[in-house]
Scaffold this motif. Structure first.
Motif, PDB file in Angstrom:
ATOM      1  N   MET A   1      27.378  31.500  31.296  1.00  0.00           N
ATOM      2  CA  MET A   1      28.763  31.753  31.579  1.00  0.00           C
ATOM      3  C   MET A   1      29.524  31.819  30.265  1.00  0.00           C
ATOM      4  SD  MET A   1      29.737  29.554  34.939  1.00  0.00           S
ATOM      5  CE  MET A   1      28.652  28.149  34.786  1.00  0.00           C
ATOM      6  N   ALA A   2      30.444  32.739  30.228  1.00  0.00           N
ATOM      7  CA  ALA A   2      31.280  32.879  29.047  1.00  0.00           C
ATOM      8  C   ALA A   2      32.677  33.299  29.477  1.00  0.00           C
ATOM      9  CB  ALA A   2      30.697  33.926  28.106  1.00  0.00           C
ATOM     10  N   ALA A   3      33.646  32.806  28.763  1.00  0.00           N
ATOM     11  CA  ALA A   3      35.027  33.161  29.042  1.00  0.00           C
ATOM     12  C   ALA A   3      35.709  33.563  27.745  1.00  0.00           C
ATOM     13  CB  ALA A   3      35.770  32.011  29.684  1.00  0.00           C
ATOM     14  N   ARG A   4      36.546  34.563  27.852  1.00  0.00           N
ATOM     15  CA  ARG A   4      37.357  34.988  26.710  1.00  0.00           C
ATOM     16  C   ARG A   4      38.809  34.916  27.156  1.00  0.00           C
ATOM     17  NH1 ARG A   4      36.339  40.811  25.187  1.00  0.00           N
ATOM     18  NH2 ARG A   4      38.311  41.300  26.164  1.00  0.00           N
ATOM     19  N   ILE A   5      39.625  34.184  26.427  1.00  0.00           N
ATOM     20  CA  ILE A   5      41.032  34.034  26.768  1.00  0.00           C
ATOM     21  C   ILE A   5      41.858  34.447  25.553  1.00  0.00           C
ATOM     22  CG2 ILE A   5      42.852  32.437  27.461  1.00  0.00           C
ATOM     23  CD1 ILE A   5      40.667  30.735  28.798  1.00  0.00           C
ATOM     24  N   GLU A   6      42.695  35.451  25.761  1.00  0.00           N
ATOM     25  CA  GLU A   6      43.578  35.944  24.713  1.00  0.00           C
ATOM     26  C   GLU A   6      45.020  35.831  25.202  1.00  0.00           C
ATOM     27  OE1 GLU A   6      42.218  39.890  23.834  1.00  0.00           O
ATOM     28  OE2 GLU A   6      40.201  39.198  23.324  1.00  0.00           O
ATOM     29  N   ASP A   7      45.960  36.294  24.402  1.00  0.00           N
ATOM     30  CA  ASP A   7      47.368  36.188  24.774  1.00  0.00           C
ATOM     31  C   ASP A   7      47.716  36.959  26.046  1.00  0.00           C
ATOM     32  OD1 ASP A   7      47.913  34.571  22.617  1.00  0.00           O
ATOM     33  OD2 ASP A   7      48.601  36.213  21.346  1.00  0.00           O
ATOM     34  N   ASP A   8      47.076  38.105  26.262  1.00  0.00           N
ATOM     35  CA  ASP A   8      47.437  38.921  27.421  1.00  0.00           C
ATOM     36  C   ASP A   8      46.237  39.419  28.232  1.00  0.00           C
ATOM     37  OD1 ASP A   8      46.441  40.685  25.577  1.00  0.00           O
ATOM     38  OD2 ASP A   8      48.153  42.045  25.617  1.00  0.00           O
ATOM     39  N   PHE A   9      45.069  38.842  27.985  1.00  0.00           N
ATOM     40  CA  PHE A   9      43.857  39.266  28.692  1.00  0.00           C
ATOM     41  C   PHE A   9      42.879  38.110  28.775  1.00  0.00           C
ATOM     42  CE2 PHE A   9      39.527  41.038  28.666  1.00  0.00           C
ATOM     43  CZ  PHE A   9      39.581  41.805  29.807  1.00  0.00           C
ATOM     44  N   MET A  10      42.193  38.019  29.917  1.00  0.00           N
ATOM     45  CA  MET A  10      41.127  37.034  30.104  1.00  0.00           C
ATOM     46  C   MET A  10      39.944  37.742  30.747  1.00  0.00           C
ATOM     47  SD  MET A  10      43.144  33.820  31.734  1.00  0.00           S
ATOM     48  CE  MET A  10      44.821  33.470  31.257  1.00  0.00           C
ATOM     49  N   CYS A  11      38.760  37.275  30.422  1.00  0.00           N
ATOM     50  CA  CYS A  11      37.542  37.860  30.971  1.00  0.00           C
ATOM     51  C   CYS A  11      36.524  36.751  31.199  1.00  0.00           C
ATOM     52  CB  CYS A  11      36.991  38.891  29.993  1.00  0.00           C
ATOM     53  SG  CYS A  11      35.485  39.697  30.522  1.00  0.00           S
ATOM     54  N   ALA A  12      35.926  36.742  32.385  1.00  0.00           N
ATOM     55  CA  ALA A  12      34.871  35.777  32.696  1.00  0.00           C
ATOM     56  C   ALA A  12      33.581  36.541  32.936  1.00  0.00           C
ATOM     57  CB  ALA A  12      35.239  34.961  33.928  1.00  0.00           C
ATOM     58  N   GLU A  13      32.493  36.069  32.326  1.00  0.00           N
ATOM     59  CA  GLU A  13      31.190  36.702  32.476  1.00  0.00           C
ATOM     60  C   GLU A  13      30.169  35.700  32.998  1.00  0.00           C
ATOM     61  OE1 GLU A  13      29.964  38.398  28.782  1.00  0.00           O
ATOM     62  OE2 GLU A  13      31.723  39.683  28.626  1.00  0.00           O
ATOM     63  N   HIS A  14      29.209  36.224  33.739  1.00  0.00           N
ATOM     64  CA  HIS A  14      28.092  35.412  34.228  1.00  0.00           C
ATOM     65  C   HIS A  14      26.839  36.271  34.149  1.00  0.00           C
ATOM     66  CE1 HIS A  14      26.020  32.318  36.460  1.00  0.00           C
ATOM     67  NE2 HIS A  14      25.512  33.252  37.244  1.00  0.00           N
ATOM     68  N   ASP A  15      25.812  35.764  33.515  1.00  0.00           N
ATOM     69  CA  ASP A  15      24.556  36.493  33.313  1.00  0.00           C
ATOM     70  C   ASP A  15      24.783  37.872  32.688  1.00  0.00           C
ATOM     71  OD1 ASP A  15      22.953  34.450  34.280  1.00  0.00           O
ATOM     72  OD2 ASP A  15      22.942  35.225  36.333  1.00  0.00           O
ATOM     73  N   GLY A  16      25.701  37.915  31.734  1.00  0.00           N
ATOM     74  CA  GLY A  16      25.934  39.140  30.985  1.00  0.00           C
ATOM     75  C   GLY A  16      26.771  40.195  31.685  1.00  0.00           C
ATOM     76  N   ARG A  17      27.320  39.870  32.841  1.00  0.00           N
ATOM     77  CA  ARG A  17      28.168  40.854  33.522  1.00  0.00           C
ATOM     78  C   ARG A  17      29.558  40.273  33.756  1.00  0.00           C
ATOM     79  NH1 ARG A  17      28.506  39.879  39.131  1.00  0.00           N
ATOM     80  NH2 ARG A  17      27.074  38.245  39.767  1.00  0.00           N
ATOM     81  N   VAL A  18      30.552  41.130  33.708  1.00  0.00           N
ATOM     82  CA  VAL A  18      31.934  40.702  33.937  1.00  0.00           C
ATOM     83  C   VAL A  18      32.111  40.435  35.418  1.00  0.00           C
ATOM     84  CG1 VAL A  18      34.349  41.404  33.826  1.00  0.00           C
ATOM     85  CG2 VAL A  18      32.792  41.991  31.952  1.00  0.00           C
ATOM     86  N   ILE A  19      32.599  39.247  35.744  1.00  0.00           N
ATOM     87  CA  ILE A  19      32.812  38.901  37.149  1.00  0.00           C
ATOM     88  C   ILE A  19      34.290  38.839  37.517  1.00  0.00           C
ATOM     89  CG2 ILE A  19      30.614  37.710  37.465  1.00  0.00           C
ATOM     90  CD1 ILE A  19      32.198  35.076  37.043  1.00  0.00           C
ATOM     91  N   ALA A  20      35.163  38.681  36.524  1.00  0.00           N
ATOM     92  CA  ALA A  20      36.596  38.640  36.800  1.00  0.00           C
ATOM     93  C   ALA A  20      37.362  38.904  35.510  1.00  0.00           C
ATOM     94  CB  ALA A  20      37.004  37.286  37.372  1.00  0.00           C
ATOM     95  N   THR A  21      38.525  39.526  35.661  1.00  0.00           N
ATOM     96  CA  THR A  21      39.425  39.738  34.540  1.00  0.00           C
ATOM     97  C   THR A  21      40.838  39.356  34.978  1.00  0.00           C
ATOM     98  OG1 THR A  21      39.852  42.044  35.141  1.00  0.00           O
ATOM     99  CG2 THR A  21      38.063  41.633  33.558  1.00  0.00           C
ATOM    100  N   ALA A  22      41.674  39.079  34.003  1.00  0.00           N
ATOM    101  CA  ALA A  22      43.082  38.805  34.263  1.00  0.00           C
ATOM    102  C   ALA A  22      43.897  39.459  33.152  1.00  0.00           C
ATOM    103  CB  ALA A  22      43.349  37.305  34.301  1.00  0.00           C
ATOM    104  N   ARG A  23      45.037  40.023  33.551  1.00  0.00           N
ATOM    105  CA  ARG A  23      45.917  40.678  32.584  1.00  0.00           C
ATOM    106  C   ARG A  23      47.339  40.179  32.764  1.00  0.00           C
ATOM    107  NH1 ARG A  23      43.433  44.583  29.885  1.00  0.00           N
ATOM    108  NH2 ARG A  23      41.596  45.521  30.807  1.00  0.00           N
ATOM    109  N   TYR A  24      48.006  40.000  31.633  1.00  0.00           N
ATOM    110  CA  TYR A  24      49.401  39.582  31.645  1.00  0.00           C
ATOM    111  C   TYR A  24      50.302  40.803  31.539  1.00  0.00           C
ATOM    112  CZ  TYR A  24      53.842  37.655  30.207  1.00  0.00           C
ATOM    113  OH  TYR A  24      55.177  37.342  30.132  1.00  0.00           O
ATOM    114  N   SER A  25      51.375  40.778  32.295  1.00  0.00           N
ATOM    115  CA  SER A  25      52.390  41.820  32.189  1.00  0.00           C
ATOM    116  C   SER A  25      53.762  41.156  32.180  1.00  0.00           C
ATOM    117  CB  SER A  25      52.314  42.793  33.363  1.00  0.00           C
ATOM    118  OG  SER A  25      53.430  43.679  33.334  1.00  0.00           O
ATOM    119  N   SER A  26      54.546  41.467  31.175  1.00  0.00           N
ATOM    120  CA  SER A  26      55.893  40.893  31.105  1.00  0.00           C
ATOM    121  C   SER A  26      56.807  41.487  32.168  1.00  0.00           C
ATOM    122  CB  SER A  26      56.482  41.115  29.707  1.00  0.00           C
ATOM    123  OG  SER A  26      56.532  42.493  29.418  1.00  0.00           O
ATOM    124  N   TYR A  27      56.390  42.589  32.791  1.00  0.00           N
ATOM    125  CA  TYR A  27      57.188  43.253  33.825  1.00  0.00           C
ATOM    126  C   TYR A  27      56.753  42.872  35.237  1.00  0.00           C
ATOM    127  CZ  TYR A  27      58.187  46.124  29.775  1.00  0.00           C
ATOM    128  OH  TYR A  27      58.543  46.549  28.529  1.00  0.00           O
TER     129      TYR A  27
END
Length: 81
Positions: A1-27
């Motif tokens: 499992m790996a997670a990447r968290i940035e100011d406006d984007f997040m990504c979660a991976e499991h077994d080398g594949r993306v399982i979920a993403t999140a995006r920030y929007s000020s609008y």
């Protein structure tokens, strides 16, 4: 499992594949504070902390934990799911 968290984007991976993403929007929110949209929960806005919880929940489910797992139950309750 790996997670990447940035100011406006997040990504979660499991077994080398993306399982979920999140995006920030000020609008995204009517209050001008913005919000996060999570791929696993489209149509709903989250705070940054809620988006992180949703990503951790997606990782836990992808790892094979079921609906009776105490962490899954707790995180779903926290998110109102």
């Amino acid at each position: 499992m790996a997670a990447r968290i940035e100011d406006d984007f997040m990504c979660a991976e499991h077994d080398g594949r993306v399982i979920a993403t999140a995006r920030y929007s000020s609008y995204a929110a009517a209050d001008g504070q913005g919000g996060w949209t999570v791929s696993e929960r489209s149509g709903r806005l989250f705070t940054r902390n809620q988006a992180i919880t949703a990503m951790v929940l997606a990782e836990r489910l992808a790892a094979g934990y079921g609906d009776n797992d105490l962490f899954v139950i707790g995180w779903r309750e926290e998110l109102g799911l």
